[in-house]
Design a protein around this motif. Sequence first.
Motif, PDB file in Angstrom:
ATOM      1  N   MET A   1       0.776  -1.317   0.376  1.00  0.00           N
ATOM      2  CA  MET A   1      -0.304   0.341  -0.077  1.00  0.00           C
ATOM      3  C   MET A   1       0.856   1.365  -0.183  1.00  0.00           C
ATOM      4  SD  MET A   1      -3.142   0.349   2.389  1.00  0.00           S
ATOM      5  CE  MET A   1      -3.170   1.964   3.570  1.00  0.00           C
ATOM      6  N   GLY A   2       1.057   1.742  -1.437  1.00  0.00           N
ATOM      7  CA  GLY A   2       1.146   3.102  -1.371  1.00  0.00           C
ATOM      8  C   GLY A   2       0.934   4.287  -0.122  1.00  0.00           C
ATOM      9  N   PHE A   3       1.724   5.656  -0.640  1.00  0.00           N
ATOM     10  CA  PHE A   3       1.866   6.948   0.058  1.00  0.00           C
ATOM     11  C   PHE A   3       0.126   7.214  -0.950  1.00  0.00           C
ATOM     12  CE2 PHE A   3       1.112  11.262   0.416  1.00  0.00           C
ATOM     13  CZ  PHE A   3       0.971  11.695   1.494  1.00  0.00           C
ATOM     14  N   ALA A   4      -0.155   7.127  -1.924  1.00  0.00           N
ATOM     15  CA  ALA A   4      -1.475   7.875  -2.145  1.00  0.00           C
ATOM     16  C   ALA A   4      -2.603   6.895  -2.235  1.00  0.00           C
ATOM     17  CB  ALA A   4      -1.757   7.782  -4.289  1.00  0.00           C
ATOM     18  N   ASP A   5      -2.463   5.525  -1.829  1.00  0.00           N
ATOM     19  CA  ASP A   5      -3.237   4.638  -1.374  1.00  0.00           C
ATOM     20  C   ASP A   5      -3.867   5.132   0.019  1.00  0.00           C
ATOM     21  OD1 ASP A   5      -3.910   3.513  -3.606  1.00  0.00           O
ATOM     22  OD2 ASP A   5      -2.194   1.948  -3.402  1.00  0.00           O
ATOM     23  N   PHE A   6      -3.151   4.604   0.835  1.00  0.00           N
ATOM     24  CA  PHE A   6      -3.148   5.575   2.450  1.00  0.00           C
ATOM     25  C   PHE A   6      -4.165   6.923   2.262  1.00  0.00           C
ATOM     26  CE2 PHE A   6      -1.587   7.397   6.115  1.00  0.00           C
ATOM     27  CZ  PHE A   6      -2.227   7.021   7.195  1.00  0.00           C
ATOM     28  N   PHE A   7      -3.492   8.096   0.650  1.00  0.00           N
ATOM     29  CA  PHE A   7      -3.695   9.547   1.582  1.00  0.00           C
ATOM     30  C   PHE A   7      -5.844   9.248   1.093  1.00  0.00           C
ATOM     31  CE2 PHE A   7      -5.317  12.722  -0.828  1.00  0.00           C
ATOM     32  CZ  PHE A   7      -5.606  13.762  -0.552  1.00  0.00           C
ATOM     33  N   TRP A   8      -5.639   8.036   0.215  1.00  0.00           N
ATOM     34  CA  TRP A   8      -7.478   8.002  -0.071  1.00  0.00           C
ATOM     35  C   TRP A   8      -8.244   7.637   0.611  1.00  0.00           C
ATOM     36  CZ3 TRP A   8      -9.301  10.777  -3.448  1.00  0.00           C
ATOM     37  CH2 TRP A   8      -8.246  11.497  -4.745  1.00  0.00           C
ATOM     38  N   PHE A   9      -7.565   6.564   0.930  1.00  0.00           N
ATOM     39  CA  PHE A   9      -8.280   5.868   2.607  1.00  0.00           C
ATOM     40  C   PHE A   9      -8.709   7.230   3.367  1.00  0.00           C
ATOM     41  CE2 PHE A   9      -7.543   3.567   6.685  1.00  0.00           C
ATOM     42  CZ  PHE A   9      -8.781   3.080   6.747  1.00  0.00           C
ATOM     43  N   LEU A  10      -7.159   7.829   3.571  1.00  0.00           N
ATOM     44  CA  LEU A  10      -7.718   9.239   5.067  1.00  0.00           C
ATOM     45  C   LEU A  10      -9.154   9.608   4.276  1.00  0.00           C
ATOM     46  CD1 LEU A  10      -4.491   9.915   6.162  1.00  0.00           C
ATOM     47  CD2 LEU A  10      -6.153   8.431   7.504  1.00  0.00           C
ATOM     48  N   LEU A  11      -9.234  10.306   3.076  1.00  0.00           N
ATOM     49  CA  LEU A  11     -10.188  11.346   2.264  1.00  0.00           C
ATOM     50  C   LEU A  11     -11.095  10.604   2.222  1.00  0.00           C
ATOM     51  CD1 LEU A  11     -10.298  13.520   0.817  1.00  0.00           C
ATOM     52  CD2 LEU A  11      -9.922  12.494  -1.163  1.00  0.00           C
ATOM     53  N   TRP A  12     -11.335   9.049   2.613  1.00  0.00           N
ATOM     54  CA  TRP A  12     -12.847   8.545   2.706  1.00  0.00           C
ATOM     55  C   TRP A  12     -13.373   8.308   3.480  1.00  0.00           C
ATOM     56  CZ3 TRP A  12     -15.834   7.732  -1.229  1.00  0.00           C
ATOM     57  CH2 TRP A  12     -15.872   7.860  -2.478  1.00  0.00           C
TER      58      TRP A  12
END
Length: 128
Positions: A1-12
């Motif tokens: 899980m990269g940074f972009a996936d983590f960012f989208w997860f936090l946004l959701w």
Amino acid sequence: MGFADFFWFLLWIFSFTAYIFVVVLIISDLFRDHQLSGWLKAVWVIFLVFVPFLTAIVYVIARHKGMAERASSRRGIVAEADDYHPAASASPSEDIARAKELLDAGTISQGEFDALKSKALGNQYFGA
């Protein structure tokens, strides 16, 4: 899980939490509104369950003025309750003197005077 996936997860997670907050706000406003019938309240709740985002947006747009009025009146009630402070005196002797005046005037009985006196003395020792 990269940074972009983590960012989208936090946004959701943020979006979902914000949506839950809005739904709770809408439901509490619905039950605070005494002018709306029970059937209309039920219809709003049903639409919130089956068409959640659209219903939340429509509710906030259509009923924003009433929501603001009910929220401000609610805050007014809480503010009045927060402003309440029972009569406090600087010393127990003042409390006892006031109670003695009431006893002499016949406003309170001897038992009530004794209770007020013990309460005043108890407040002195326990800091209440």
